[in-house]
Design a protein around this motif. Sequence first.
Motif, mmCIF file in Angstrom:
data_model
loop_
_atom_site.group_PDB
_atom_site.id
_atom_site.type_symbol
_atom_site.label_atom_id
_atom_site.label_comp_id
_atom_site.label_asym_id
_atom_site.label_seq_id
_atom_site.Cartn_x
_atom_site.Cartn_y
_atom_site.Cartn_z
ATOM 1 N N ALA A 95 0.760 -1.202 -0.141
ATOM 2 C CA ALA A 95 -0.221 0.146 -0.400
ATOM 3 C C ALA A 95 0.550 1.240 0.559
ATOM 4 O O ALA A 95 1.869 1.391 0.798
ATOM 5 N N THR A 96 0.371 2.065 -0.566
ATOM 6 C CA THR A 96 1.102 3.579 -0.933
ATOM 7 C C THR A 96 0.164 4.385 -0.641
ATOM 8 O O THR A 96 -1.150 3.939 -1.024
ATOM 9 N N VAL A 97 0.425 5.616 -0.921
ATOM 10 C CA VAL A 97 -0.451 6.994 -0.544
ATOM 11 C C VAL A 97 -0.860 7.795 -1.729
ATOM 12 O O VAL A 97 0.596 8.231 -2.642
ATOM 13 N N GLU A 98 -1.975 7.816 -1.790
ATOM 14 C CA GLU A 98 -2.530 8.893 -3.180
ATOM 15 C C GLU A 98 -3.405 9.510 -2.808
ATOM 16 O O GLU A 98 -4.599 9.250 -2.006
ATOM 17 N N PRO B 194 -4.971 5.340 1.421
ATOM 18 C CA PRO B 194 -3.983 3.775 1.049
ATOM 19 C C PRO B 194 -4.290 3.875 -0.321
ATOM 20 O O PRO B 194 -5.654 3.549 -0.536
ATOM 21 N N HIS B 195 -3.062 2.817 -1.195
ATOM 22 C CA HIS B 195 -3.825 2.385 -2.843
ATOM 23 C C HIS B 195 -2.758 1.280 -2.633
ATOM 24 O O HIS B 195 -1.833 1.096 -2.475
ATOM 25 N N SER B 196 -3.426 0.248 -2.679
ATOM 26 C CA SER B 196 -2.971 -1.155 -2.568
ATOM 27 C C SER B 196 -2.873 -2.410 -3.969
ATOM 28 O O SER B 196 -3.758 -1.695 -4.931
ATOM 29 N N ARG B 197 -1.807 -2.648 -3.686
ATOM 30 C CA ARG B 197 -1.764 -3.809 -4.811
ATOM 31 C C ARG B 197 -1.056 -5.261 -4.160
ATOM 32 O O ARG B 197 -0.141 -4.688 -3.233
ATOM 33 N N TYR B 198 -0.734 -6.123 -5.366
ATOM 34 C CA TYR B 198 -0.726 -7.079 -5.027
ATOM 35 C C TYR B 198 0.882 -6.943 -6.132
ATOM 36 O O TYR B 198 1.761 -6.645 -6.619
ATOM 37 N N MET B 199 1.816 -7.451 -4.968
ATOM 38 C CA MET B 199 3.306 -7.468 -5.279
ATOM 39 C C MET B 199 3.868 -8.665 -5.053
ATOM 40 O O MET B 199 3.567 -9.445 -4.293
ATOM 41 N N THR B 200 5.823 -8.973 -6.075
ATOM 42 C CA THR B 200 6.450 -10.299 -5.698
ATOM 43 C C THR B 200 7.665 -9.374 -4.703
ATOM 44 O O THR B 200 8.287 -8.182 -5.027
ATOM 45 N N PHE B 201 7.519 -9.978 -3.532
ATOM 46 C CA PHE B 201 8.834 -9.515 -2.652
ATOM 47 C C PHE B 201 9.817 -10.426 -2.768
ATOM 48 O O PHE B 201 9.613 -11.548 -2.498
#
Length: 140
Positions: A23-26, A30-37
């Motif tokens: 989640a980032t801030v826009e 909050p603005h969330s998305r799936y990512m590979t870490f």
Amino acid sequence: MDQEQIKQKVLNILDHHKVGSLATVEGGKPHSRYMTFFHDGLTLYTPTSVETHKAEEIENNPNVHVLLGYDGDGFGDAYLEIEGTAKLNGSKELKGQMWNERLSRWFEGKDDPNLTVLEIHPSEIRLMNEGESTPVTLDL
């Protein structure tokens, strides 16, 4: 659970779970998305494009939140809540370490100028659903 036990459980989750939400801030929301870490110690990395909304959002506000580790098998699955700050890291060495052929769907190669890596430095890591003693916070 002492801090060393918490740290080992955190590292175990980081080792065995690669997909989570970022989640980032826009606009103050909050603005969330799936990512590979991926991780090196407690520092998280995820490849992305410099042309994404998340890259712009992080440049405007580096505060991020990551959820990682939930298996979805039912109640009580251990997972991490990670608060931290992110920055774009376009170093050739790091991009080379992150590169794999699955990224060729979005990038021409590890030297693609649009490829960058989000480098996330945790300010707080909470271990969740790991027995009755959680949540617990890892001292950073």
